[in-house]
Enzyme design. Structure first.
Site, PDB file in Angstrom:
ATOM      1  CE1 TYR A   1       5.716  -3.294  16.529  1.00 21.45           C
ATOM      2  CE2 TYR A   1       6.213  -3.708  18.857  1.00 21.45           C
ATOM      3  CZ  TYR A   1       5.373  -3.171  17.908  1.00 21.45           C
ATOM      4  OH  TYR A   1       4.193  -2.608  18.220  1.00 21.45           O
TER       5      TYR A   1
HETATM    6  P1  NDP Z   1      -2.795  -2.294  12.146  1.00 20.25           P
HETATM    7  O1  NDP Z   1      -2.409  -3.365  11.451  1.00 20.25           O
HETATM    8  O2  NDP Z   1      -4.333  -2.037  12.233  1.00 20.25           O
HETATM    9  O3  NDP Z   1      -2.387  -0.970  11.486  1.00 20.25           O
HETATM   10  C1  NDP Z   1      -1.269  -0.579  10.867  1.00 20.25           C
HETATM   11  C2  NDP Z   1      -1.366   0.440   9.804  1.00 20.25           C
HETATM   12  O4  NDP Z   1      -0.183   0.806   9.276  1.00 20.25           O
HETATM   13  C3  NDP Z   1      -2.196   0.011   8.579  1.00 20.25           C
HETATM   14  O5  NDP Z   1      -2.990   1.092   8.597  1.00 20.25           O
HETATM   15  C4  NDP Z   1      -1.280  -0.154   7.549  1.00 20.25           C
HETATM   16  O6  NDP Z   1      -2.027   0.277   6.312  1.00 20.25           O
HETATM   17  C5  NDP Z   1      -0.063   0.766   7.938  1.00 20.25           C
HETATM   18  N1  NDP Z   1       0.974   0.507   7.130  1.00 20.25           N
HETATM   19  C6  NDP Z   1       1.765  -0.480   7.420  1.00 20.25           C
HETATM   20  N2  NDP Z   1       2.795  -0.579   6.740  1.00 20.25           N
HETATM   21  C7  NDP Z   1       2.672   0.547   5.963  1.00 20.25           C
HETATM   22  C8  NDP Z   1       3.552   1.192   4.826  1.00 20.25           C
HETATM   23  N3  NDP Z   1       4.688   0.622   4.486  1.00 20.25           N
HETATM   24  N4  NDP Z   1       3.090   2.549   4.035  1.00 20.25           N
HETATM   25  C9  NDP Z   1       2.196   2.711   4.682  1.00 20.25           C
HETATM   26  N5  NDP Z   1       1.310   2.423   5.726  1.00 20.25           N
HETATM   27  C10 NDP Z   1       1.548   1.219   6.307  1.00 20.25           C
HETATM   28  O7  NDP Z   1      -2.131  -2.182  13.422  1.00 20.25           O
HETATM   29  P2  NDP Z   1      -2.216  -1.118  14.915  1.00 20.25           P
HETATM   30  O8  NDP Z   1      -3.565  -0.225  14.566  1.00 20.25           O
HETATM   31  O9  NDP Z   1      -2.061  -1.968  16.071  1.00 20.25           O
HETATM   32  O10 NDP Z   1      -0.932  -0.608  14.601  1.00 20.25           O
HETATM   33  C11 NDP Z   1      -0.594   1.068  14.548  1.00 20.25           C
HETATM   34  C12 NDP Z   1       0.394   1.347  15.199  1.00 20.25           C
HETATM   35  O11 NDP Z   1       0.465   0.966  16.637  1.00 20.25           O
HETATM   36  C13 NDP Z   1       1.684   0.458  14.675  1.00 20.25           C
HETATM   37  O12 NDP Z   1       3.045   1.375  14.726  1.00 20.25           O
HETATM   38  C14 NDP Z   1       2.194  -0.618  15.793  1.00 20.25           C
HETATM   39  O13 NDP Z   1       3.291  -0.811  15.984  1.00 20.25           O
HETATM   40  C15 NDP Z   1       1.637   0.202  17.179  1.00 20.25           C
HETATM   41  N6  NDP Z   1       1.323  -0.340  18.259  1.00 20.25           N
HETATM   42  C16 NDP Z   1       0.208  -1.256  18.540  1.00 20.25           C
HETATM   43  C17 NDP Z   1      -0.072  -2.044  19.476  1.00 20.25           C
HETATM   44  C18 NDP Z   1      -1.216  -2.898  19.238  1.00 20.25           C
HETATM   45  O14 NDP Z   1      -1.213  -3.785  20.478  1.00 20.25           O
HETATM   46  N7  NDP Z   1      -1.946  -3.296  18.515  1.00 20.25           N
HETATM   47  C19 NDP Z   1       0.787  -1.641  20.693  1.00 20.25           C
HETATM   48  C20 NDP Z   1       1.605  -1.011  20.670  1.00 20.25           C
HETATM   49  C21 NDP Z   1       2.139  -0.110  19.353  1.00 20.25           C
HETATM   50  P3  NDP Z   1      -1.718  -0.577   4.945  1.00 20.25           P
HETATM   51  O15 NDP Z   1      -1.625  -1.991   5.189  1.00 20.25           O
HETATM   52  O16 NDP Z   1      -3.146  -0.026   4.290  1.00 20.25           O
HETATM   53  O17 NDP Z   1      -0.631   0.030   4.478  1.00 20.25           O
END
Ligand code: NDP
Length: 256
Positions: A160
């Site tokens: 990650y």
């Molecule tokens: P969530 O799990 O709520 O959101 C992740 C999103 O990414 C979902 O909408 C999921 O949708 C989508 N996703 C994952 N894989 C795919 C794929 N192959 N194709 C299309 N969509 C995809 O978590 P967060 O909101 O926390 O994450 C959002 C971003 O923020 C990420 O990049 C994460 O690394 C980053 N982040 C988060 C932090 C935290 O503490 N929460 C801290 C730092 C960064 P679906 O499953 O419907 O495809």
């Protein structure tokens, strides 16, 4: 009271990973600031629910189901955005996964493959399709979602951390390459934020949330809207001279 509603007036913005967490919050914040939003992710039910909430508030919102690890799906998502709205002004490349937390030497290849495929190839696919479309319509702004793990190490999450450093690399490379062609490219580096990723991590690691709070100067986890507000500004014309920047939105974590 801060006035809202004008920051992204008239902009067409694609948000990846908008079915939950930070992406769904971004859809609400961008729409509130006047943008037409197109939401992309894999889970149609969730996308459709977020779009219904947005439309209830009078927003111009729609979705496209896409797996960002597929270049074809991403081209289709960008193509649908341009078909619906005539152009794409902004993109928030937010989709990403956390993966299991394990010591590096115990990580299976499958974990590495899934994380790198989603967080790195997914972004690569998005940047190529979005930049090609923006060049045709005269420019735009892109914000990529990295993490504090894109700036410093976080424990038991080596793939990650590597993937989020790659997001920073792509941000800098693309910003440099397209600065004279009307496209700005920046990134945000969120600290721990309430979402499905952290619910999973905190659920499986009792005490982790409290430990993060202890080393975060503001002493708490962020709400997803707090990340979305920073992204909205970076996507707006008010950030017109900002490119190639990775902005921590982390309650002071990396500064600590
Ligand atoms: P969530 O799990 O709520 O959101 C992740 C999103 O990414 C979902 O909408 C999921 O949708 C989508 N996703 C994952 N894989 C795919 C794929 N192959 N194709 C299309 N969509 C995809 O978590 P967060 O909101 O926390 O994450 C959002 C971003 O923020 C990420 O990049 C994460 O690394 C980053 N982040 C988060 C932090 C935290 O503490 N929460 C801290 C730092 C960064 P679906 O499953 O419907 O495809």
């Amino acid at each position: 009271m801060i006035e809202t509603g004008e920051l992204l007036r008239g902009k067409v913005i694609l948000i990846t990973g908008a079915s939950s967490g930070i992406g769904a919050a971004a859809a609400h914040v961008f729409a509130r600031e006047g943008a037409a939003v197109v939401l992309a992710a894999r889970r149609e039910e969730k996308l459709s629910a977020v779009v219904a909430e947005l439309r209830d508030k009078g927003a111009d919102a729609s979705y496209v189901v896409a797996d960002l690890t597929s270049a074809e799906d991403v081209r289709r998502a960008v193509g649908v955005t341009v078909e619906r709205h005539g152009r794409i002004d902004g993109a928030f490349n937010n989709a990403g996964i956390g993966g299991d937390q394990l010591p590096l030497h115990e990580m299976a290849d499958e974990i590495y493959d899934t994380i790198i495929d989603t967080n790195v190839r997914g972004l690569w696919n998005c940047l190529r399709a979005e930049i090609a479309a923006m060049l045709k319509s005269g420019g735009g702004a892109i914000v990529n979602n990295s993490s504090v793990g894109g700036l410093v190490a976080i424990p038991a999450a080596a793939p990650y951390v590597a993937s989020k450093h790659a997001v920073v690399g792509f941000t800098k490379a693309a910003a440099e390459e397209y600065a004279r062609r009307g496209i700005r490219v920046n990134a945000v580096a969120p600290g721990a934020t309430r979402s499905e990723i952290t619910a999973d991590w905190f659920g499986r690691n009792p005490g982790l949330e409290e430990a993060i709070h202890e080393v975060t100067p503001q002493g708490r986890t962020a709400d997803p809207e707090e990340i979305a507000e920073a992204v909205a500004w970076l996507l707006s014309d008010r950030a017109s001279y900002v490119t190639g920047v990775v902005m921590p939105v982390d309650g002071g974590y990396v500064n600590h």
